[in-house]
Scaffold this motif. Structure first.
Motif, PDB file in Angstrom:
ATOM      1  N   VAL A   1       0.189  -2.112  -2.153  1.00  0.00           N
ATOM      2  CA  VAL A   1      -0.591  -0.885  -1.976  1.00  0.00           C
ATOM      3  C   VAL A   1      -0.544  -0.010  -3.227  1.00  0.00           C
ATOM      4  O   VAL A   1      -1.541   0.605  -3.596  1.00  0.00           O
ATOM      5  N   VAL A   2       0.581   0.008  -3.921  1.00  0.00           N
ATOM      6  CA  VAL A   2       0.628   0.804  -5.151  1.00  0.00           C
ATOM      7  C   VAL A   2      -0.354   0.229  -6.187  1.00  0.00           C
ATOM      8  O   VAL A   2      -1.108   0.956  -6.834  1.00  0.00           O
ATOM      9  N   ASP A   3      -0.352  -1.107  -6.321  1.00  0.00           N
ATOM     10  CA  ASP A   3      -1.337  -1.746  -7.206  1.00  0.00           C
ATOM     11  C   ASP A   3      -2.750  -1.381  -6.781  1.00  0.00           C
ATOM     12  O   ASP A   3      -3.603  -1.075  -7.601  1.00  0.00           O
ATOM     13  N   ALA A   4      -2.967  -1.443  -5.466  1.00  0.00           N
ATOM     14  CA  ALA A   4      -4.312  -1.204  -4.965  1.00  0.00           C
ATOM     15  C   ALA A   4      -4.744   0.235  -5.247  1.00  0.00           C
ATOM     16  O   ALA A   4      -5.897   0.485  -5.579  1.00  0.00           O
ATOM     17  N   ILE A   5      -3.801   1.172  -5.151  1.00  0.00           N
ATOM     18  CA  ILE A   5      -4.159   2.560  -5.437  1.00  0.00           C
ATOM     19  C   ILE A   5      -4.572   2.687  -6.900  1.00  0.00           C
ATOM     20  O   ILE A   5      -5.576   3.301  -7.231  1.00  0.00           O
ATOM     21  N   SER A   6      -3.806   2.047  -7.800  1.00  0.00           N
ATOM     22  CA  SER A   6      -4.121   2.237  -9.208  1.00  0.00           C
ATOM     23  C   SER A   6      -5.438   1.576  -9.566  1.00  0.00           C
ATOM     24  O   SER A   6      -6.089   1.971 -10.509  1.00  0.00           O
ATOM     25  N   LYS A   7      -5.875   0.576  -8.821  1.00  0.00           N
ATOM     26  CA  LYS A   7      -7.180   0.001  -9.146  1.00  0.00           C
ATOM     27  C   LYS A   7      -8.253   0.401  -8.140  1.00  0.00           C
ATOM     28  O   LYS A   7      -9.349  -0.136  -8.172  1.00  0.00           O
ATOM     29  N   ARG A   8      -7.923   1.334  -7.265  1.00  0.00           N
ATOM     30  CA  ARG A   8      -8.906   1.859  -6.306  1.00  0.00           C
ATOM     31  C   ARG A   8      -9.493   0.759  -5.430  1.00  0.00           C
ATOM     32  O   ARG A   8     -10.689   0.714  -5.202  1.00  0.00           O
ATOM     33  N   ASP A   9      -8.632  -0.174  -5.005  1.00  0.00           N
ATOM     34  CA  ASP A   9      -9.119  -1.237  -4.124  1.00  0.00           C
ATOM     35  C   ASP A   9      -9.066  -0.716  -2.692  1.00  0.00           C
ATOM     36  O   ASP A   9      -8.122  -0.973  -1.934  1.00  0.00           O
ATOM     37  N   TYR A  10     -10.088   0.064  -2.317  1.00  0.00           N
ATOM     38  CA  TYR A  10     -10.075   0.810  -1.051  1.00  0.00           C
ATOM     39  C   TYR A  10      -9.680  -0.014   0.169  1.00  0.00           C
ATOM     40  O   TYR A  10      -8.835   0.411   0.947  1.00  0.00           O
ATOM     41  N   PRO A  11     -10.304  -1.196   0.404  1.00  0.00           N
ATOM     42  CA  PRO A  11      -9.962  -1.911   1.644  1.00  0.00           C
ATOM     43  C   PRO A  11      -8.468  -2.213   1.766  1.00  0.00           C
ATOM     44  O   PRO A  11      -7.905  -2.123   2.854  1.00  0.00           O
ATOM     45  N   ILE A  12      -7.813  -2.540   0.645  1.00  0.00           N
ATOM     46  CA  ILE A  12      -6.385  -2.834   0.723  1.00  0.00           C
ATOM     47  C   ILE A  12      -5.596  -1.567   1.058  1.00  0.00           C
ATOM     48  O   ILE A  12      -4.725  -1.570   1.921  1.00  0.00           O
ATOM     49  N   ILE A  13      -5.921  -0.464   0.369  1.00  0.00           N
ATOM     50  CA  ILE A  13      -5.183   0.783   0.631  1.00  0.00           C
ATOM     51  C   ILE A  13      -5.310   1.159   2.106  1.00  0.00           C
ATOM     52  O   ILE A  13      -4.329   1.460   2.783  1.00  0.00           O
ATOM     53  N   GLN A  14      -6.545   1.125   2.587  1.00  0.00           N
ATOM     54  CA  GLN A  14      -6.774   1.496   3.983  1.00  0.00           C
ATOM     55  C   GLN A  14      -6.011   0.570   4.925  1.00  0.00           C
ATOM     56  O   GLN A  14      -5.364   1.025   5.878  1.00  0.00           O
ATOM     57  N   GLY A  15      -6.071  -0.711   4.658  1.00  0.00           N
ATOM     58  CA  GLY A  15      -5.416  -1.680   5.522  1.00  0.00           C
ATOM     59  C   GLY A  15      -3.908  -1.472   5.580  1.00  0.00           C
ATOM     60  O   GLY A  15      -3.309  -1.446   6.649  1.00  0.00           O
ATOM     61  N   VAL A  16      -3.311  -1.302   4.390  1.00  0.00           N
ATOM     62  CA  VAL A  16      -1.853  -1.192   4.361  1.00  0.00           C
ATOM     63  C   VAL A  16      -1.389   0.112   5.014  1.00  0.00           C
ATOM     64  O   VAL A  16      -0.407   0.126   5.763  1.00  0.00           O
ATOM     65  N   ILE A  17      -2.113   1.193   4.750  1.00  0.00           N
ATOM     66  CA  ILE A  17      -1.675   2.458   5.353  1.00  0.00           C
ATOM     67  C   ILE A  17      -1.794   2.392   6.872  1.00  0.00           C
ATOM     68  O   ILE A  17      -0.903   2.844   7.596  1.00  0.00           O
ATOM     69  N   LEU A  18      -2.862   1.764   7.351  1.00  0.00           N
ATOM     70  CA  LEU A  18      -2.974   1.572   8.805  1.00  0.00           C
ATOM     71  C   LEU A  18      -1.770   0.800   9.321  1.00  0.00           C
ATOM     72  O   LEU A  18      -1.164   1.150  10.337  1.00  0.00           O
ATOM     73  N   LEU A  19      -1.427  -0.263   8.593  1.00  0.00           N
ATOM     74  CA  LEU A  19      -0.317  -1.109   9.022  1.00  0.00           C
ATOM     75  C   LEU A  19       0.998  -0.341   9.057  1.00  0.00           C
ATOM     76  O   LEU A  19       1.743  -0.381  10.042  1.00  0.00           O
ATOM     77  N   PHE A  20       1.279   0.387   7.973  1.00  0.00           N
ATOM     78  CA  PHE A  20       2.520   1.162   7.921  1.00  0.00           C
ATOM     79  C   PHE A  20       2.557   2.189   9.042  1.00  0.00           C
ATOM     80  O   PHE A  20       3.585   2.412   9.674  1.00  0.00           O
TER      81      PHE A  20
END
Lengths: 313, 533, 292
Positions: A270-289
């Motif tokens: 998710v940290v990688d995804a935030i730095s590259k603005r990969d929205y679907p991953i960020i959203q998915g991981v935060i939902l999961l957490f």
């Protein structure tokens, strides 16, 4: 009890909806353009605009949200903007290291902390008590990454006892798996040890001062170990509560620990995804957490009924 | 230890078995073994090396795709997939023939149709490719193995452009993938290169796995740069993504990884002292620090303000701040980097005097600078950019310029630098990046060398003479002729100041001593020819 | 639930030296924590008097070990670490105190409303549950990374995830007090709601909130350093301890002083705040220990 669990699960769904909307809005309303990042350094503004259009990032927000939400409802978290891999697959690949680290840390922290707490409480006011409690405040006060680097420096580089980084799947053997988790577990566990040790000590002291223990003591029937057993059992409730609260702390710490020890877990994803603005991953991981957090707290609440028969739902 | 030995054995015997029943394979790959664990400069985020121009994806491309031509160690283009080629006397028709034995990893042969489609998709995304395509009448497949490029007018760079190592490289894909819209990512990654991409064992963000292709047929020439025979001597190469450089260093020292592409220069001395580790510069032209100025808005819409920046900058301190060790950096006044064939000293008197803050102050005054804020995009997660932006801000403030750092991560900078509006409306005045020295040495290959205004690269410099000269360079014959034009370009460039360079550095790689055969070439690190001894 | 704790009276200024001594003996942690904090604050505020410029950089003088000229040595940009450590105290304290102040004030208002008005409660508490379920550090990273990094954004980003915790605390206090006879009496006698809240309910929240604010302050300082470590914190030119450690982590081996001084400073101040918090909790509200 069952009705209570069902009601709680219902509110979990509501919480997840709130989290989903919140995270989606946060990401899509803030500046940041995955297309510009994905296009690379040599791309021209016109090319970036074309890529953005193809990725559907120009569509109106409500449409983008519905597209994503309808997928989520069907168990599809979307695909990574960058690699095109399904988010669920990406998270699945990363789950084992994170779960392993979380579990070893929990076990480590609870064992050490309860021991510390009990010793401190049994010898309240002594030098041992003060030293242990002083140590636990310190555990709170030093950042995880500082502890991590110190451990690597001493145990991996100087002494060469343990590996520096990485993760070995448990399928490749128990020791190889465990070996790489030792240092991260200690680094991450420090703050947790501090937290739980303090609570254990406090609740032990309270229980020890309660009437029936005093009575037992006065009658001379109770030996020290027996007292501790009684007291510890009653101290279970606050300890479990802290574990529930601590999960949030733990998840935060996991993100940093995974970076320091290069553990390919969900936190780094998710940290990688935030730095590259990969929205679907960020959203998915935060939902999961968030789901993990809510469910663990539900488990904690349910476990009260076992630890303390006085609590009923 | 035991595991890797067994794997070596299994693969070794398979290779032997292959050699028995397919004579082609005998030549194909030497016996080899083991897994090479590497840490590269960044995380491989996207897999399509045409769709994204990210360098790491070009590395990935070099593993699984092959190229028509390739640069050898001396930066001279050599045929790679092409066996022979000729150009007509009027310099308008190029005919190429593909060599025997080329096949994709799915078993299908490489045909000239694949090549034609690949060239077209690449040219849609590549600056130099577009430059060439403006003169191309037709690209066609003559037969299975022959393809032709026909030009409208003579163009001296056809082979150079196809062989260049700056991104995007001209990788040959199957026709099926090459037909994909160049603005969309391909989803199958099948190439005719020496490795296959093992997606099952790849963990996005953690490790990327490449397996040796036993049916790849290398050229007969010895490997040199990206040219020559690509003989793979390892069974498997893994790009591990270790984000934290402190951790990566420790992993290399402990032998958990074999190869580390970008050890921080400040810590090189630690690695040099380690008897198990070799530190070596593979890319001799290195990288050039690069400050882009926004031509669209004050103060840098005024040439005086841009000239002021030339006088303000002391390359030494930018280099020192991030790279510490003077062995690995130098100052360079040339617009085409130092150590490249186009390096020259035309119009560099300003450089002798720099830094000259007083002169810079005067020039800003002449430009009519009125105290408005200057927005510097500041990426925190990449050391050079982080440090350089802070120094620029500091030096500007010292001469009374109201410099403001707009801090974010690189992802934020990349987003904001594309904004053409005024700085106050989300735009910018200055941002900092770097470019490969070899690319900087080529006025056509580097997108940032263009000065075609809003159609060009971020900063959008505009200068008619500059554009004419670039065209002239492309037509020039021979290196001598090119250098002459390059001098003229530079003469003009240091008048209108399209950008400011911040110094040049080479980045040594570090690897375990039991690794041998690392090839030296700018911009790409190839993993064939490497073996463990 | 707690009513106004009488013990808080003892917190008032002791009148005599003997009183001070007695207070110290009974509350060693409060005194130790407060003293350290006071010293650090004094140093931080007086930094301009004796420390150099924390921003001026001279790459030629980079990574110099501690010396008479540079007491704490210099960092990789040749900046004076002594000046940066001192000024860093300003920023770290600013972050810690602002986050505590903001999250307490916002949380207090929401918590009072939620605790008092049942209808508000249902909606607000679900929202708070949602917010609380998002890992604080991820939310903060996302907020900082996605907008522009500045001290203010960092403060906001750390504050947001703290708010729900404060809301919960305040609400639980309000729920406890609302049924108390004297509140019910006030309601029955037609006292205005605003007056009831301010007169009767608000005072009960003060003690637990003071304790809570120290923990928030300590954790805010730590989270700021973690954000900086992940490259999503305050801008690197702003001297904060987290920043200094994060940017120097490469030099742990060759130039340990770059990490040592800010690291010690960070640990000491967090320790001091935690000690103060512990002491106050024991003093003001022993039962809080069980709720934290």
């Amino acid at each position: 009890m069952l009705a209570y669990i069902i009601r709680r699960l219902g509110s979990t769904v509501l919480v997840m909806v709130i989290v989903g909307v919140f995270v989606f809005m946060l990401l899509h309303l803030s500046p940041g353009d995955p297309a510009a990042i994905v296009a690379g350094d040599q791309a021209s503004p016109a090319q970036i605009a074309q890529i953005r259009e193809r990725l559907g990032l120009d569509d109106p927000l409500p449409i983008q949200f519905l597209r994503w939400a309808s997928g989520v409802v069907q168990g599809d978290l979307g695909v990574s903007i960058f690699s095109g891999e399904p988010v669920l697959k990406l998270i699945g690949e990363r789950l084992e290291p994170t779960v392993s680290l979380t579990l070893t840390t929990l076990v480590f922290a609870v064992v050490i902390a309860v021991t510390f707490g009990v010793i401190a409480a049994a010898n309240a006011g002594s030098l041992a008590d003060r030293a242990l409690m002083g140590f636990s405040v310190l555990g709170f006060s030093v950042p995880v990454f500082v502890v991590g680097y110190l451990l690597i420096y001493v145990f991996s580089i100087q002494l060469r006892w343990l590996p520096v980084q990485g993760y070995t799947p448990i399928a490749q053997g128990l020791w190889p798996w465990f070996e790489r988790l030792i240092l991260p577990t200690i680094a991450l566990g420090m703050a947790y040890v501090a937290l739980i040790a303090r609570i254990t000590r406090t609740s032990m002291l309270e229980v020890l001062s309660e009437d029936y223990i005093r009575t037992a003591k006065a009658k001379g029937v109770a030996s020290r170990p027996l007292l501790l057993k009684h007291a510890l059992k009653n101290a279970g409730v606050p300890i479990v509560t802290v574990i529930g609260i601590g999960v949030a702390l733990l998840i935060g710490g996991v993100v940093i620990t995974e970076t320091v020890f290069n553990i390919p877990g969900v936190g780094r994803l998710v940290v990688d995804a935030i730095s590259k603005r990969d929205y679907p991953i960020i959203q998915g991981v935060i939902l999961l957490f968030s789901a993990a957090y809510v469910l663990i707290n539900l488990l904690v609440d349910i476990s009260y009924t076992f630890l303390d028969p006085r609590i009923r739902y | 230890m035991l595991r890797s030995t067994r794997r070596t054995f299994v693969h070794g015997s398979m290779a032997t078995a292959g050699a028995l029943w397919l004579p082609k394979r005998l030549r194909a790959q030497g016996a080899g073994g083991g897994t090479l664990r590497t840490v590269m400069h960044g995380d491989l985020r996207a897999f399509d090396p045409i769709w994204t121009t990210a360098n790491i994806t070009a590395y990935h491309g070099a593993m699984i795709y092959d190229t028509l031509f390739a640069l050898d160690e001396s930066m001279t283009p050599q045929p790679q997939m092409v066996s022979q080629w000729e150009v007509s006397d009027d310099r308008l028709t190029y005919t190429f023939e593909l060599r025997d034995g080329l096949g994709f990893s799915d078993g299908s042969p490489v045909t000239s149709r694949d090549v034609v489609a690949s060239i077209k998709r690449w040219a849609a995304r590549d600056g130099a490719g577009q430059h060439m395509m403006q003169r191309v009448k037709e690209i066609r497949a003559e037969n299975e193995k022959t393809f032709v490029i026909e030009l409208e007018e003579p163009y001296g760079l056809v082979i150079d452009v196809m062989a260049k190592t700056s991104t995007p490289l001209l990788y040959i894909m199957r026709e099926a993938e090459a037909e994909t819209d160049p603005m969309e990512q391909v989803t199958e990654f099948i190439g005719s290169g020496p490795f296959t991409f093992n997606r099952d064992e790849t963990r996005q963000g953690a490790q990327y796995v490449y397996d040796r292709r036993d049916d790849y047929v290398p050229r007969d020439e010895p490997a040199s740069g990206l040219a020559g025979g690509k003989i793979v001597k390892m069974d498997r190469v893994i790009f591990e993504n270790i984000e934290d450089s402190q951790t990566a260093m420790a992993a290399l020292q402990a032998g958990e990884i074999d190869f580390y592409e970008t050890p921080p220069l400040d810590l090189i001395s630690v690695l040099e002292m380690d008897p198990d580790i070799t530190v070596e510069v593979l890319n001799q032209t290195g990288n050039v620090g690069w400050m882009r100025l926004n031509f669209l808005h004050p103060p840098f819409d005024n040439v005086k303000a841009r000239q002021a920046m030339l006088h303000l900058i002391d390359q030494e301190e930018f280099m020192q701040a991030t790279f510490g060790n003077p062995e690995y950096y130098n100052k360079c006044a040339s617009n085409f980097a130092c150590g490249t064939p186009m390096e020259n000293d035309a119009n560099t008197e300003w450089f002798e005097r720099a830094p000259d803050p007083e002169r810079a102050r005067e020039l800003f005054a002449e430009a009519g600078y009125d105290g408005q804020p200057i927005t510097i995009l500041h990426a925190t997660n990449i050391d050079f950019m982080n440090n350089a932006a802070q120094i620029v801000a500091q030096r500007l403030r010292e001469i009374g310029i109201n410099a403001e750092l707009a801090t974010s991560d690189w992802g934020g900078v990349v987003t904001r630098r594309a904004v053409m509006e005024a700085p106050a409306d989300g735009g910018w005045n200055i941002f900092i990046t770097w470019a490969g020295g070899a690319s900087v040495g080529n006025p056509i290959a580097l997108a940032g060398h263009a000065a075609n205004g809003r159609d060009g690269w971020f900063g959008w410099p505009e200068d008619e003479l500059h554009e004419q000269l670039r065209d002239e360079w492309a037509m020039a014959e021979g290196q001598e002729g090119q250098l002459e034009v390059a001098r003229k370009i530079q003469e003009n460039a240091w008048e209108f100041v399209p950008h400011v360079w911040l110094g040049q550095w080479v980045a040594p790689v570090a690897y375990r001593n039991d690794i041998q055969g690392v090839l030296k070439i700018p911009e790409i690190v190839p993993f064939w020819n490497i073996e463990r001894v | 639930m707690s009513t106004v704790p009488e013990t808080s009276l003892e917190l008032r200024q002791p009148r005599s030296a003997a009183g001070l001594w007695r207070f110290t003996r009974r509350n060693p942690t409060i005194v130790a924590g407060a003293t350290i904090l006071f010293v650090v604050m004094a140093l931080a505020l007086s930094a301009p008097l004796f420390a150099g410029d924390p921003l001026s950089m001279t790459p030629a003088l980079r990574l110099r070990p501690p010396s008479a000229e540079f007491w704490f040595g210099t960092d990789h940009l040749g900046r004076d670490l002594f000046a940066r450590t001192l000024y860093g105290a300003q920023i770290s304290l600013l972050v810690g105190l602002s986050v505590a102040a903001f999250s307490i004030s916002v949380g207090l208002v929401i918590g009072l409303l939620a605790g008092y008005y049942r209808r508000v409660d249902a909606v607000v508490m679900r929202l708070m549950d949602g917010l609380m379920a998002i890992p604080a550090i991820l939310l903060a990273i996302a907020l900082v990374a996605l907008t522009q990094a500045s001290v203010f954004v960092v403060i906001v980003a750390i504050t947001i995830p703290e708010v729900p915790r404060v809301v919960r605390l305040v609400r639980s206090v309000v729920l406890g007090v609302r049924e108390a006879p004297y509140v019910e009496a006030a309601v029955a006698s037609g006292t205005r709601t605003g007056k009831i809240i301010i007169r009767h309910i608000l005072p009960n929240t003060i003690a637990p909130l003071i304790v809570q604010s120290t923990y928030i302050c300590a954790s805010a300082i730590l989270i700021e350093s973690a954000l900086s470590f992940l490259g999503a914190g305050t801008p690197p030119d702003v001297p904060t301890w987290g920043n200094m450690i994060a940017q120097s982590r490469l030099y742990l081996g060759p130039a340990p002083w770059t990490i040592f001084f800010p690291g010690i400073a960070l640990a000491v101040i967090v320790l001091a705040v935690n000690l103060l918090g512990d002491g106050l909790r024991d003093r003001l509200d022993p039962r809080l220990a069980r709720r934290m």
